[in-house]
Scaffold this motif. Structure first.
Motif, PDB file in Angstrom:
ATOM      1  N   ILE A  25      36.961  26.406  46.708  1.00 29.99           N
ATOM      2  CA  ILE A  25      36.964  27.851  46.403  1.00 29.99           C
ATOM      3  C   ILE A  25      35.811  28.666  46.521  1.00 29.99           C
ATOM      4  O   ILE A  25      34.783  28.001  46.988  1.00 29.99           O
ATOM      5  CB  ILE A  25      37.078  27.817  44.901  1.00 29.99           C
ATOM      6  CG1 ILE A  25      35.977  27.193  43.916  1.00 29.99           C
ATOM      7  CG2 ILE A  25      38.281  27.053  44.386  1.00 29.99           C
ATOM      8  CD1 ILE A  25      36.078  27.407  42.448  1.00 29.99           C
ATOM      9  N   THR A  29      34.795  32.828  42.619  1.00 34.88           N
ATOM     10  CA  THR A  29      35.789  32.089  41.774  1.00 34.88           C
ATOM     11  C   THR A  29      35.251  31.069  40.999  1.00 34.88           C
ATOM     12  O   THR A  29      35.656  31.057  39.605  1.00 34.88           O
ATOM     13  CB  THR A  29      36.959  31.314  42.555  1.00 34.88           C
ATOM     14  OG1 THR A  29      37.512  32.326  43.621  1.00 34.88           O
ATOM     15  CG2 THR A  29      38.094  31.019  41.780  1.00 34.88           C
ATOM     16  N   GLN A  32      33.590  32.706  37.939  1.00 36.81           N
ATOM     17  CA  GLN A  32      34.752  33.190  36.975  1.00 36.81           C
ATOM     18  C   GLN A  32      35.144  32.096  36.140  1.00 36.81           C
ATOM     19  O   GLN A  32      35.491  32.250  34.930  1.00 36.81           O
ATOM     20  CB  GLN A  32      35.926  33.957  37.734  1.00 36.81           C
ATOM     21  CG  GLN A  32      36.942  34.356  36.837  1.00 36.81           C
ATOM     22  CD  GLN A  32      38.067  35.123  37.840  1.00 36.81           C
ATOM     23  OE1 GLN A  32      38.129  35.107  38.767  1.00 36.81           O
ATOM     24  NE2 GLN A  32      38.984  35.821  36.958  1.00 36.81           N
TER      25      GLN A  32
END
Length: 241
Positions: A25, A29, A32
């Motif tokens: 990823i 991301t 997050q």
């Protein structure tokens, strides 16, 4: 989350970027996911996020719909561990090689593996309890992966070499983050490293970013190099008293 113990021998600490690469990823991301609590992490005194390899492994298994590694070791779920895993792990520990420094004898073998197979990537891997660690590597930047991602975890289940012509067409690997994202592995060939007692501790393997197969002479050459590596590893294990 408070900072864990500094002992990282069995569960290395990763940066956010390293965790993102293993998960396939973007770094944003991963950040997050950390903020949302999906990926457990903590902050260093300098304010940098850190993640345990075990947390990445657990999340990878969850995303793949697999049972936790602990349940596999207890006998549940798919048969992905060798039947003699405890003894195999003890044999690996006895070599003292995991997390050891670079050595020319192994670096020569991985370099030769790239030459005799015309492959851009070669690794001498040791499959530890939770991770695959590279004693030597050519053509790849990171030094370990979660065991769940390791092609070599499949190689140590067999006595003969393993070859994957196109990982995108193989049910075992087509969703692997190393296939779907960087380093975009397509081809793999590996030969198990067998110790004096018959335990398969890891593999000498080559990879490519294009589908292909090894010719018979190339596969034999890779096997000969793996035998040399295995002989060197056998010397590291203390003799029985």
């Amino acid at each position: 989350m408070p900072a864990p113990s500094s002992d990282t021998s069995d569960d290395p600490i990763l940066t956010t970027r390293e965790a993102a690469r293993l998960l396939g990823i973007a770094v944003s991301t991963a950040q997050q996911w950390i903020e949302n609590g999906l990926l457990p992490a903590w902050k260093t005194p300098g304010g940098h996020r850190r993640v345990r390899l075990s947390a990445v492994s657990a999340l990878l298994r969850e995303r793949a719909g697999l049972a936790p590694l602990a349940s596999l070791q207890a006998g549940g779920g798919p048969a992905v561990l060798p039947h003699d895993e405890a003894e195999r792990q003890a044999a690996l520990d006895a070599t003292g090689l995991v997390d050891s420094g670079a050595e020319a004898v192994f670096d020569r073998l991985t370099w030769l593996a790239t030459q005799v197979t015309d492959s851009p990537i070669a690794m001498l891997t040791l499959v530890d309890e939770q991770r695959q660690w590279f004693k030597s590597r050519v053509g790849i930047g990171f030094s370990e992966t979660p065991r769940e991602l390791a092609f070599c975890s499949h190689t140590i289940l067999r006595d003969e070499p393993m070859m994957v012509a196109d990982a995108r067409l193989d049910l075992r690997f087509r969703d692997n983050p190393m296939v779907t994202g960087a380093p975009h592995i397509r081809f793999y060939a590996g030969v198990p490293l067998v110790d004096a007692d018959g335990y398969r501790l890891g593999a000498l393997c080559v990879m490519d970013r294009e589908p292909r197969r090894l010719r018979e002479r190339e596969l034999r050459a890779l096997g000969e190099l793996a035998d040399i590596a295995a002989e060197e590893i056998r010397r590291r294990r203390p003799a029985a008293s």
